[in-house]
Design a protein around this motif. Structure first.
Motif: not given
Length: 307
Positions: A134-146
């Protein structure tokens, strides 16, 4: 006597050449020069990973490297390209491979390490492909808002969002809506009942949430647009999403015949954490820099290639 001596010398030369050839095959793999295609899915982070892997291979091997940014929408398409031999190197995420490709269910005792190992073994057994380090980062999904809306409604977690959902509109990439680890099971776990949902390209999604056309957006945690647009990631307080550690994927046969390809790509192991990947994404998405230049700058800065 002279004729016998010449024959003996000839035999010796042939045997020496055979030994040398065999040594080359077993210790360093085939010396054949290949045409390698390094490919990606259709978003910034994937473009950058293709450039990083491709440029490193260009610098460290004698193979002919072609880098294809985009044009491959899903993991299934990338995997098929690897199996057919049209592609040789791609990058993907462990949670995606584990759940969407192999159709596994995340277990309570699963860890980032166990998901990686199960995904690697599953790909090798079922697809003839293998995951490198693995490269080292965990690109998980997330919910974002303003940020201002999240503060106004006092929303910090996914659970905090539930009582407000019927008044809000959520947006997402079209592929996410029907994923095994996508929107439908997420909504079921948390009890989300949004006023409406809209499916849109990732770039349009960020514009939509920033301009107030949608209220919540599902994206990747390493997206550079999140801090730039003053968005806030909410906490997945029930632990819905699996780990999504990114790593290179190649065919088992390619690694067997050309172990130097794996050796070179494994030099990227641990070189990209969450913060670094988000910064690289932001240089492209916000600073409008070229992916080729951003990747080259990263490789030089980490000492993987010389300036």
């Amino acid at each position: 006597m002279k004729k016998i001596w010449l024959i003996s010398i000839s035999i010796f030369i042939v045997l020496l050449a055979a030994c040398s050839s065999n040594s080359s095959q077993t210790s360093g793999g085939s010396k054949e020069k290949l045409d390698l295609v390094v490919a990606s899915k259709n978003f910034t982070e994937q473009y950058l990973l293709a450039q990083i892997m491709g440029q490193l291979l260009q610098n460290k091997t004698d193979h002919n490297i072609t880098i294809k940014e985009g044009g491959f929408a899903t993991s299934a398409v990338l995997n098929q390209g690897l199996k057919d031999g049209d592609l040789q190197v791609v990058a993907d995420y462990t949670g995606t491979g584990y759940m969407n490709v192999l159709k596994n269910t995340l277990q309570p005792n699963d860890t980032p390490e166990s998901v990686y190992e199960k995904t690697k073994k599953g790909y090798e057994k079922e697809l003839g492909l293998t995951w490198l380090k693995p490269f080292g980062f965990n690109n998980t999904f997330t919910l974002v808002m303003k940020e201002d809306m999240a503060k106004k409604l006092n929303i910090k977690t996914y659970s905090d969002l539930v009582p407000h959902a019927d008044k809000l509109v959520i947006g997402m990439d079209p592929a996410f809506y029907d994923r095994v680890d996508g929107y439908k099971p997420l909504a079921k776990m948390y009890g989300f009942k949004f006023k409406d949902h809209k499916e849109m390209d990732m770039a349009l999604g960020f514009s939509a949430v920033a301009e107030g056309n949608i209220d919540v957006y599902i994206t990747y945690i390493t997206a550079g647009n999140i801090p730039a647009l003053h968005l806030v990631p909410l906490k997945d307080d029930k632990g819905y999403f699996p780990p999504y550690f990114a790593a290179p994927i190649v065919s088992k046969d390619l690694v067997k015949k050309h172990p130097e390809i794996a050796d070179v790509l494994n030099q990227l192991s641990g070189k990209l954490d969450d913060k670094t990947m988000a910064e690289l994404n932001a240089k492209v998405d916000e600073d409008k820099k070229n992916t080729t230049d951003v990747a080259k700058e990263f490789l030089e800065k980490t000492g993987l290639i010389n300036k």
